[in-house]
Design an enzyme around this catalytic site. Sequence first.
Site, mmCIF file in Angstrom:
data_model
loop_
_atom_site.group_PDB
_atom_site.id
_atom_site.type_symbol
_atom_site.label_atom_id
_atom_site.label_comp_id
_atom_site.label_asym_id
_atom_site.label_seq_id
_atom_site.Cartn_x
_atom_site.Cartn_y
_atom_site.Cartn_z
ATOM 1 N NE ARG A 63 -9.012 -12.282 -17.280
ATOM 2 C CZ ARG A 63 -9.168 -11.752 -16.226
ATOM 3 N NH1 ARG A 63 -8.887 -12.690 -15.201
ATOM 4 N NH2 ARG A 63 -9.833 -10.885 -15.927
ATOM 5 C CD GLU A 99 6.030 -6.642 -9.221
ATOM 6 O OE1 GLU A 99 6.483 -7.823 -8.995
ATOM 7 O OE2 GLU A 99 5.094 -6.271 -8.821
ATOM 8 C CG HIS A 105 7.127 0.770 -4.972
ATOM 9 N ND1 HIS A 105 5.863 1.254 -5.392
ATOM 10 C CD2 HIS A 105 6.839 -0.721 -5.666
ATOM 11 C CE1 HIS A 105 5.427 0.601 -6.394
ATOM 12 N NE2 HIS A 105 5.841 -0.646 -6.652
ATOM 13 N N GLY A 134 4.629 -5.401 -5.460
ATOM 14 C CA GLY A 134 3.540 -6.130 -5.069
ATOM 15 C C GLY A 134 3.425 -7.560 -5.477
ATOM 16 N N GLY A 168 5.840 -3.649 -14.026
ATOM 17 C CA GLY A 168 6.804 -4.683 -14.167
ATOM 18 C C GLY A 168 8.361 -4.021 -13.842
HETATM 19 O O1 LIG Z 1 4.458 -3.518 -11.685
HETATM 20 C C1 LIG Z 1 2.959 -3.187 -11.506
HETATM 21 O O2 LIG Z 1 2.619 -2.396 -11.938
HETATM 22 C C2 LIG Z 1 2.799 -3.576 -10.088
HETATM 23 C C3 LIG Z 1 2.006 -4.921 -10.107
HETATM 24 O O3 LIG Z 1 1.407 -5.210 -8.853
HETATM 25 O O4 LIG Z 1 3.652 -3.904 -9.283
HETATM 26 P P1 LIG Z 1 4.337 -2.701 -8.160
HETATM 27 O O5 LIG Z 1 3.599 -1.182 -8.411
HETATM 28 O O6 LIG Z 1 4.331 -3.225 -6.925
HETATM 29 O O7 LIG Z 1 6.016 -2.386 -8.640
#
Ligand SMILES: O=C(O)[C@@H](CO)OP(=O)(O)O
Length: 215
Positions: A105, A82, A9, A151, A22
């Site tokens: 971590r 996510e 996205h 991501g 998340g």
């Molecule tokens: O969840 C999040 O903060 C990021 C982590 O990479 O994912 P995304 O922005 O792609 O949803």
Amino acid sequence: MLQVYLVRHGETQWNAERRIQGQSDSPLTAKGEQQAWQVAERARTLGITHIIASDLGRTQQTARIIAEACGCDIILDPRLRELDMGVLEKRHVDSLTEQEEGWRRTLVNGTEDGRIPEGESMQELSVRVQAALADCLKLPAGSRPLLVSHGIALGCLVSTILGLPAYAERRLRLRNCSISRIDYQESPWLASGWVVEMAGDISHLDAPALDELQR
Ligand SMILES: O=C(O)[C@@H](CO)OP(=O)(O)O
């Protein structure tokens, strides 16, 4: 050969602020919307037949822009959400205590079944995103789906196709509105299965976002 495109996205408010999302959500920024229009313009030339998106708001917002350009409907699939980052969601990455940083971590460094309290393990994430991808093989012949996801979720998918552990996603930079492509290759000589054609391409973007959780 089935070709599947993977799009993360567009940049969100919390991506820009370096807040952990998340399965929590924040809207696209103006830059994120611009990125979505640019990836949509590229997708329009690719012969996309289906858009399958995570049901979180930021992916739906991005998918709607791509769907308009491609003239496709959107199918929502919660398996493309996510990674659930439990109690750390909504937190600024620089505000974590030592203990919280330790939980983060545990995931990043790939401890077996490691998870943030109330969150999901990389193994669990991997099972659900792979199941969503496997369902693309049930689409009618000639389909060319584009998946809109996140991501870590997409990084985990690409890493595991390469035979790497799910946590190897940290070694892959999938910026907002990057495009990746994976193909299902049937081959009597090579092992049949998924092949990574490209990963994390942002050549269509004027204004790439930072990889916000990098330090
Ligand atoms: O969840 C999040 O903060 C990021 C982590 O990479 O994912 P995304 O922005 O792609 O949803």
